[in-house]
Scaffold this active site. Structure first.
Site, PDB file in Angstrom:
ATOM      1  N   GLY A  11      21.154   0.592   1.202  1.00 17.60           N
ATOM      2  CA  GLY A  11      19.804   0.891   1.717  1.00 17.60           C
ATOM      3  C   GLY A  11      19.149  -0.233   2.502  1.00 17.60           C
ATOM      4  O   GLY A  11      19.678  -1.341   2.641  1.00 17.60           O
ATOM      5  N   ASP A  64      27.165   8.204  -8.442  1.00 20.11           N
ATOM      6  CA  ASP A  64      26.172   9.261  -8.626  1.00 20.11           C
ATOM      7  C   ASP A  64      25.381   8.876  -9.878  1.00 20.11           C
ATOM      8  O   ASP A  64      25.952   8.787 -10.971  1.00 20.11           O
ATOM      9  CB  ASP A  64      26.925  10.592  -8.816  1.00 20.11           C
ATOM     10  CG  ASP A  64      25.993  11.722  -9.224  1.00 20.11           C
ATOM     11  OD1 ASP A  64      24.823  11.448  -9.556  1.00 20.11           O
ATOM     12  OD2 ASP A  64      26.448  12.879  -9.215  1.00 20.11           O
ATOM     13  N   ASP A  94       7.060  -7.885  -7.650  1.00 24.53           N
ATOM     14  CA  ASP A  94       5.926  -7.750  -6.745  1.00 24.53           C
ATOM     15  C   ASP A  94       6.165  -8.887  -5.759  1.00 24.53           C
ATOM     16  O   ASP A  94       5.983 -10.057  -6.114  1.00 24.53           O
ATOM     17  CB  ASP A  94       4.602  -7.947  -7.484  1.00 24.53           C
ATOM     18  CG  ASP A  94       3.428  -7.762  -6.557  1.00 24.53           C
ATOM     19  OD1 ASP A  94       3.458  -8.328  -5.450  1.00 24.53           O
ATOM     20  OD2 ASP A  94       2.476  -7.042  -6.905  1.00 24.53           O
ATOM     21  N   HIS A  95       6.638  -8.565  -4.569  1.00 22.40           N
ATOM     22  CA  HIS A  95       7.136  -9.657  -3.729  1.00 22.40           C
ATOM     23  C   HIS A  95       6.036 -10.654  -3.340  1.00 22.40           C
ATOM     24  O   HIS A  95       6.324 -11.778  -2.961  1.00 22.40           O
ATOM     25  CB  HIS A  95       7.891  -9.129  -2.503  1.00 22.40           C
ATOM     26  CG  HIS A  95       7.022  -8.640  -1.399  1.00 22.40           C
ATOM     27  ND1 HIS A  95       6.424  -7.402  -1.414  1.00 22.40           N
ATOM     28  CD2 HIS A  95       6.624  -9.222  -0.252  1.00 22.40           C
ATOM     29  CE1 HIS A  95       5.710  -7.253  -0.311  1.00 22.40           C
ATOM     30  NE2 HIS A  95       5.814  -8.343   0.420  1.00 22.40           N
ATOM     31  N   HIS A 154      -0.063  -5.736  -5.256  1.00 25.02           N
ATOM     32  CA  HIS A 154      -0.222  -7.034  -4.590  1.00 25.02           C
ATOM     33  C   HIS A 154      -1.638  -7.609  -4.731  1.00 25.02           C
ATOM     34  O   HIS A 154      -1.813  -8.762  -5.106  1.00 25.02           O
ATOM     35  CB  HIS A 154       0.122  -6.931  -3.101  1.00 25.02           C
ATOM     36  CG  HIS A 154       1.473  -6.327  -2.828  1.00 25.02           C
ATOM     37  ND1 HIS A 154       2.577  -6.589  -3.600  1.00 25.02           N
ATOM     38  CD2 HIS A 154       1.900  -5.460  -1.862  1.00 25.02           C
ATOM     39  CE1 HIS A 154       3.623  -5.922  -3.115  1.00 25.02           C
ATOM     40  NE2 HIS A 154       3.236  -5.228  -2.071  1.00 25.02           N
ATOM     41  N   LYS A 204      -2.062  -9.137  11.784  1.00 22.65           N
ATOM     42  CA  LYS A 204      -1.529  -9.314  10.439  1.00 22.65           C
ATOM     43  C   LYS A 204      -2.165 -10.556   9.833  1.00 22.65           C
ATOM     44  O   LYS A 204      -2.157 -11.632  10.442  1.00 22.65           O
ATOM     45  CB  LYS A 204      -0.011  -9.507  10.553  1.00 22.65           C
ATOM     46  CG  LYS A 204       0.647 -10.035   9.306  1.00 22.65           C
ATOM     47  CD  LYS A 204       1.440  -8.970   8.601  1.00 22.65           C
ATOM     48  CE  LYS A 204       2.023  -9.507   7.309  1.00 22.65           C
ATOM     49  NZ  LYS A 204       2.186  -8.525   6.282  1.00 22.65           N
TER      50      LYS A 204
HETATM   51  C1  BG6 Z   1       4.988  -3.596   0.720  1.00 29.19           C
HETATM   52  C2  BG6 Z   1       4.363  -2.313   1.146  1.00 29.19           C
HETATM   53  O1  BG6 Z   1       4.969  -3.710  -0.679  1.00 29.19           O
HETATM   54  O2  BG6 Z   1       4.304  -4.681   1.297  1.00 29.19           O
HETATM   55  C3  BG6 Z   1       4.333  -2.207   2.653  1.00 29.19           C
HETATM   56  O3  BG6 Z   1       5.070  -1.212   0.601  1.00 29.19           O
HETATM   57  C4  BG6 Z   1       3.696  -3.430   3.264  1.00 29.19           C
HETATM   58  O4  BG6 Z   1       3.640  -1.031   3.056  1.00 29.19           O
HETATM   59  C5  BG6 Z   1       4.318  -4.696   2.708  1.00 29.19           C
HETATM   60  O5  BG6 Z   1       3.889  -3.364   4.660  1.00 29.19           O
HETATM   61  C6  BG6 Z   1       3.558  -5.920   3.187  1.00 29.19           C
HETATM   62  O6  BG6 Z   1       4.238  -7.079   2.804  1.00 29.19           O
HETATM   63  P1  BG6 Z   1       4.158  -8.414   3.641  1.00 29.19           P
HETATM   64  O7  BG6 Z   1       4.951  -9.389   2.865  1.00 29.19           O
HETATM   65  O8  BG6 Z   1       4.752  -8.097   4.983  1.00 29.19           O
HETATM   66  O9  BG6 Z   1       2.712  -8.758   3.754  1.00 29.19           O
END
Ligand code: BG6
Length: 479
Positions: A16, A87, A179-180, A242, A345
């Protein structure tokens, strides 16, 4: 020199987008830095039947989008990659996976450590976790860590159900909910910034703070994720996770040690004191928006995006006021906002101090901005100026802050997973409180018809976002 780690990664959803855009590039960086070297292998799984060679080619092709290293090192790296068609509902397939993992463990001497990474559609999280347990994939002598991507549920009920399924198979201590944002350097630096700047920390409370603003603005639209977004909207996509975690990092009590349990306890205490909204308070505290075309009529409106309903009422913008019932923060509004197709952004925290802060030797009404996306090192601003040039020295980057060492969020989170460090992951308690809070807003919105679309692509969002603050005599710092 980095300490080498050993593990077999089993990546569900190995063909993916997330795996190719985030995981493989991060694993490659770890390979180049020696954290992953000889004792690891990656098993990618997905339904389609691929050969190892083909899988490796796809990995190399993705890496080339991000790196200009010599192909030899990419090829060496890709020799650690194996593919298993899978699967998720078929028990036999888990046995095959178990055998392959055991074989690779012997081959690479991976110490019986397993990282099970769920990069698949959330509806499969529970099924996969249960099968990993029932088909006996977990090893006895090494660790078994389960990594889960968001979204973790779509409301409190579904999150509880999912958590129940996972908890049957894995103890909470082995679950790593990603949660990145918690992998981003500035967010990881915040505790150090707080503990190294006494005056700043002393000022972080309702005596000296007028309000705190968290903005996660994006210039892109939903791109090819219209289908997912229709089930989510920005409230679930960005606020529940986030934004809440960012607030948790800046506003929870800062523990004196790096002890994960203590840090999470403090965050959990903060979230459990979220001042809940009554249904009739939602509209005066939260507003929503959906993007239209841009000024010139060139951009697609949200309702024209692929896999989006022509009359969709899903929000692509949210602004809100969150409050806490704690001694430290009661009465201080945390204004939050996030949206797609905004002017630019920007991910930032603006802390607006009041006049009393002068008592601490800080100029009245000072604004401290923490830029989450770093730009030329100007990541702390005081009244809009780089802290180094601002002429006030109550806040600066401490020596040990990781800033400038530039690690990708995912790279840093994978190191944490391999090291068993759960500080930068979301715990169940935190999710329970934040979902509960979000559900009230969602339910109230679902019961009303919004007047969408209501903001132009490339703008700052709907006017109501400005009015939300004006009502309290405040205004957005980033405007
Ligand atoms: C993700 C969302 O968790 O975070 C996205 O699903 C979003 O919709 C993204 O664009 C934003 O992350 P970053 O690190 O680019 O600010």
């Amino acid at each position: 020199m980095a300490t080498e780690k050993s593990a077999i990664f089993i990546i569900f959803g190995g063909s993916g987008d997330l795996a190719h855009r985030k995981l493989y590039p991060s694993l490659f960086r770890l390979y180049k830095s020696g954290i992953l070297k000889n004792h690891f292998a990656v098993i990618g799984t997905a339904r389609r039947p691929w050969s190892d060679d083909y899988f490796r080619e796809t990995v190399i092709t993705s890496l080339k989008d991000y790196f200009d290293d010599d192909e030899t090192i990419m090829e060496e790296f890709s020799k650690h990659f194996f593919y298993q068609s899978h699967d998720v509902n078929d028990s036999e397939h888990y046995i095959a996976l178990k055998n392959l993992a055991a074989k690779l463990d012997d081959q690479f001497e991976a110490g019986h450590n397993r990282v099970y990474y769920m990069a698949i559609a959330p509806r499969f999280f529970g099924t996969v976790a249960e099968h990993l347990n029932s088909e006996g994939l977990k090893t006895k002598d090494g660790y078994n860590r389960l990594v889960i991507e968001k979204p973790f549920g779509r409301d409190l009920d579904s999150a509880c159900e999912l958590n129940g399924n996972i908890a049957k198979a894995f103890p909470e201590d082995d679950i790593y909910r990603i949660d990145h944002y918690l992998g981003k350097e500035m967010i990881q630096d915040i505790p150090h910034i707080r503990s190294n700047n006494d005056k700043f920390e002393e000022a972080l409370n309702n005596k000296y703070v007028s309000n705190i603003q968290v903005t996660l603005a994006e210039s892109l639209g939903v791109e090819d994720r219209g289908g997912y977004y229709e089930t989510s909207g920005v409230l679930r996509d960005m606020v529940q996770n986030h934004i809440m975690q960012i607030i948790g990092t800046i506003a929870s009590d800062n523990p004196e040690s790096d002890d994960a349990k203590l840090i999470h306890q403090n965050k959990s205490d903060l979230f459990s004191s979220l001042k809940e909204l009554a249904p009739d308070e939602v509209d005066s505290n939260f507003i929503r928006g959906q993007y239209d075309t841009d000024k010139l009529g060139d951009a697609k409106a949200y309702r024209q995006e692929d896999n989006v309903a022509e009359d969709s009422n899903i929000e692509t913008f949210v602004a809100g006021k969150i409050e806490f019932n704690t001694k430290r923060w009661s009465g201080v509004p945390f204004y939050v906002r996030s949206g797609k197709r905004l002017q630019e952004k920007s991910s930032r925290i603006d802390i607006v101090f009041n006049e009393k802060v002068e008592e601490l030797g800080i100029r009245p009404n000072t604004v401290v901005t923490l830029l989450i996306e770093k730009e030329d090192g100007n990541s702390i601003l005081i009244n809009g100026i780089n802290y180094k040039d601002a002429g006030q020295d109550f806040i600066k980057f401490p020596e040990e802050a990781k800033f400038d060492k530039a690690r990708e969020a995912y790279e840093s989170l994978i190191i944490d997973i391999l090291s068993g460090n759960r500080v930068h992951f979301t715990l169940w308690d935190e999710l329970r409180s934040t979902w509960k809070y979000i559900d009230t807003i969602r339910e109230s919105w679902d019961a009303q018809q919004p007047d969408f679309p209501n903001y132009l692509s490339g703008s700052m969002g709907p006017d109501a976002a400005e009015m939300l603050l004006e009502r309290n005599g405040h205004s957005w710092i980033w405007d």
